[in-house]
Design a protein around this motif. Structure first.
Motif, PDB file in Angstrom:
ATOM      1  N   LYS A 193       0.833  -1.203   0.000  1.00 52.50           N
ATOM      2  CA  LYS A 193       0.000   0.000   0.000  1.00 52.50           C
ATOM      3  C   LYS A 193       0.867   1.253   0.000  1.00 52.50           C
ATOM      4  O   LYS A 193       0.597   2.217  -0.724  1.00 52.50           O
ATOM      5  CB  LYS A 193      -0.902  -0.008   1.236  1.00 52.50           C
ATOM      6  CG  LYS A 193      -1.821   1.203   1.320  1.00 52.50           C
ATOM      7  CD  LYS A 193      -2.687   1.140   2.555  1.00 52.50           C
ATOM      8  CE  LYS A 193      -3.585   2.374   2.661  1.00 52.50           C
ATOM      9  NZ  LYS A 193      -4.405   2.351   3.895  1.00 52.50           N
ATOM     10  N   GLN A 194       1.926   1.213   0.804  1.00 50.67           N
ATOM     11  CA  GLN A 194       2.829   2.365   0.877  1.00 50.67           C
ATOM     12  C   GLN A 194       3.512   2.604  -0.471  1.00 50.67           C
ATOM     13  O   GLN A 194       3.647   3.744  -0.925  1.00 50.67           O
ATOM     14  CB  GLN A 194       3.872   2.129   1.967  1.00 50.67           C
ATOM     15  CG  GLN A 194       4.780   3.323   2.205  1.00 50.67           C
ATOM     16  CD  GLN A 194       5.780   3.062   3.308  1.00 50.67           C
ATOM     17  OE1 GLN A 194       5.923   1.952   3.748  1.00 50.67           O
ATOM     18  NE2 GLN A 194       6.461   4.094   3.747  1.00 50.67           N
ATOM     19  N   ALA A 195       3.938   1.520  -1.125  1.00 52.55           N
ATOM     20  CA  ALA A 195       4.596   1.653  -2.426  1.00 52.55           C
ATOM     21  C   ALA A 195       3.624   2.216  -3.468  1.00 52.55           C
ATOM     22  O   ALA A 195       3.996   3.053  -4.302  1.00 52.55           O
ATOM     23  CB  ALA A 195       5.128   0.292  -2.866  1.00 52.55           C
ATOM     24  N   GLU A 196       2.375   1.743  -3.428  1.00 51.85           N
ATOM     25  CA  GLU A 196       1.371   2.231  -4.383  1.00 51.85           C
ATOM     26  C   GLU A 196       1.080   3.712  -4.156  1.00 51.85           C
ATOM     27  O   GLU A 196       0.933   4.480  -5.113  1.00 51.85           O
ATOM     28  CB  GLU A 196       0.081   1.415  -4.226  1.00 51.85           C
ATOM     29  CG  GLU A 196      -1.008   1.771  -5.231  1.00 51.85           C
ATOM     30  CD  GLU A 196      -0.584   1.520  -6.673  1.00 51.85           C
ATOM     31  OE1 GLU A 196      -1.118   2.198  -7.569  1.00 51.85           O
ATOM     32  OE2 GLU A 196       0.263   0.626  -6.909  1.00 51.85           O
ATOM     33  N   GLU A 197       1.001   4.103  -2.871  1.00 53.99           N
ATOM     34  CA  GLU A 197       0.761   5.515  -2.571  1.00 53.99           C
ATOM     35  C   GLU A 197       1.916   6.380  -3.066  1.00 53.99           C
ATOM     36  O   GLU A 197       1.713   7.475  -3.594  1.00 53.99           O
ATOM     37  CB  GLU A 197       0.572   5.684  -1.061  1.00 53.99           C
ATOM     38  CG  GLU A 197      -0.742   5.104  -0.548  1.00 53.99           C
ATOM     39  CD  GLU A 197      -0.843   5.175   0.960  1.00 53.99           C
ATOM     40  OE1 GLU A 197       0.189   5.502   1.609  1.00 53.99           O
ATOM     41  OE2 GLU A 197      -1.928   4.910   1.500  1.00 53.99           O
ATOM     42  N   ALA A 202       4.108  10.185  -7.084  1.00 55.60           N
ATOM     43  CA  ALA A 202       5.085  10.518  -8.118  1.00 55.60           C
ATOM     44  C   ALA A 202       4.394  10.838  -9.442  1.00 55.60           C
ATOM     45  O   ALA A 202       4.786  11.761 -10.172  1.00 55.60           O
ATOM     46  CB  ALA A 202       6.071   9.363  -8.284  1.00 55.60           C
ATOM     47  N   LEU A 203       3.351  10.046  -9.760  1.00 55.49           N
ATOM     48  CA  LEU A 203       2.616  10.279 -11.000  1.00 55.49           C
ATOM     49  C   LEU A 203       1.935  11.641 -10.996  1.00 55.49           C
ATOM     50  O   LEU A 203       1.978  12.373 -11.996  1.00 55.49           O
ATOM     51  CB  LEU A 203       1.577   9.160 -11.189  1.00 55.49           C
ATOM     52  CG  LEU A 203       0.716   9.255 -12.455  1.00 55.49           C
ATOM     53  CD1 LEU A 203       1.595   9.211 -13.707  1.00 55.49           C
ATOM     54  CD2 LEU A 203      -0.308   8.116 -12.492  1.00 55.49           C
ATOM     55  N   LEU A 204       1.314  11.979  -9.861  1.00 55.85           N
ATOM     56  CA  LEU A 204       0.657  13.283  -9.753  1.00 55.85           C
ATOM     57  C   LEU A 204       1.672  14.423  -9.884  1.00 55.85           C
ATOM     58  O   LEU A 204       1.380  15.462 -10.499  1.00 55.85           O
ATOM     59  CB  LEU A 204      -0.074  13.375  -8.410  1.00 55.85           C
ATOM     60  CG  LEU A 204      -1.322  12.501  -8.267  1.00 55.85           C
ATOM     61  CD1 LEU A 204      -1.862  12.579  -6.849  1.00 55.85           C
ATOM     62  CD2 LEU A 204      -2.405  12.937  -9.263  1.00 55.85           C
ATOM     63  N   LYS A 205       2.847  14.220  -9.320  1.00 55.36           N
ATOM     64  CA  LYS A 205       3.889  15.234  -9.403  1.00 55.36           C
ATOM     65  C   LYS A 205       4.324  15.439 -10.858  1.00 55.36           C
ATOM     66  O   LYS A 205       4.502  16.573 -11.316  1.00 55.36           O
ATOM     67  CB  LYS A 205       5.085  14.825  -8.532  1.00 55.36           C
ATOM     68  CG  LYS A 205       6.183  15.873  -8.473  1.00 55.36           C
ATOM     69  CD  LYS A 205       7.298  15.443  -7.531  1.00 55.36           C
ATOM     70  CE  LYS A 205       8.389  16.505  -7.467  1.00 55.36           C
ATOM     71  NZ  LYS A 205       9.480  16.102  -6.544  1.00 55.36           N
TER      72      LYS A 205
END
Length: 237
Positions: A193-197, A202-205
């Protein structure tokens, strides 16, 4: 006799609760006197035995550090995790707060420490169950009619005790393995879950950066167009 056994069991529970309360109070008094080391000593045994208040209190001490006790986020997180498993108020929020400050490696170590503490807790709990079982078995045996052949009765009793002990050990081993496996799966899910978050962040950035570049390019083009219009105006004039 049954009522007597129930009375004894209730007495043991009340005594255990009173002792835990006394230890916790001693730890609190020591902490109030800025003696965190004594507080940790008082609370650790109860925390390893499953006392949620002691687990949460240890988490608080190791999160900030106090006196001779240095801050240790790994230890703090592991104690908060055990407290959260017992729905202690504030434990989940404390874990989330520490997750923002800890590296993935530190979180992995903290998860392992929590599992190790859970094993100690479980073994102590199972040991108490075994003692109660043995006491009940002894009481039942004393109430049973005596066999005419004492030698045969003793042999049968030993065989029965051995079978009961083997079955008890097997059940404990299976239960402990199940607890460890469940904790391992929970740790894996938390890490995923932490990796997905982190991936989503990163994608949003990246999307934000791309949008800022697009707007800058558009503004640049608009500026060029405005300059051309001004040049045409001057030429026409």
């Amino acid at each position: 006799m049954l009522i007597s056994r129930f009375g004894t069991a209730i007495g043991l529970v009340l005594l255990s609760t009173q002792l835990a309360q006394a230890n916790f109070q001693k730890g609190q008094e020591a902490l109030d006197q800025n003696n965190a080391a004594v507080a940790v000593d008082e609370w650790q045994q109860d925390a390893h035995s499953g006392d949620g208040r002691a687990q949460f209190a240890l988490g608080q001490i190791f999160e900030k550090g106090s006196g001779d006790i240095k801050a240790d986020l790994v230890k703090a997180y592991s104690w908060f995790k055990l407290a959260a498993a017992q729905n202690v108020k504030g434990a989940d929020e404390a874990m989330e707060r520490l997750r923002q400050q800890m590296t993935p490696d530190e979180l992995a170590i903290a998860e392992k420490k929590a599992i190790a503490s859970l094993g100690v807790w479980y073994r102590q709990y199972a040991g108490a169950d075994e003692a109660a079982f043995q006491a009940q078995k002894a009481a039942t045996a004393s109430e049973a009619p005596k066999q005419e052949d004492a030698g045969q009765s003793a042999t049968e009793a030993r065989l029965a005790a051995q079978k009961a002990m083997i079955a008890e050990r097997k059940a404990k081993a299976e239960a402990e393995a199940k607890l460890i496996e469940e904790s391992r799966k929970a740790a894996i899910l938390a890490a995923q879950k932490q990796a997905e978050e982190a991936k989503q962040a990163a994608l949003l950035k990246e999307q934000k950066i791309a949008e800022e570049r697009r707007l800058a390019a558009a503004q640049n083009e608009a500026g060029k167009s405005k300059d051309l219009d001004a040049i045409r105006t001057r030429l026409e004039a």
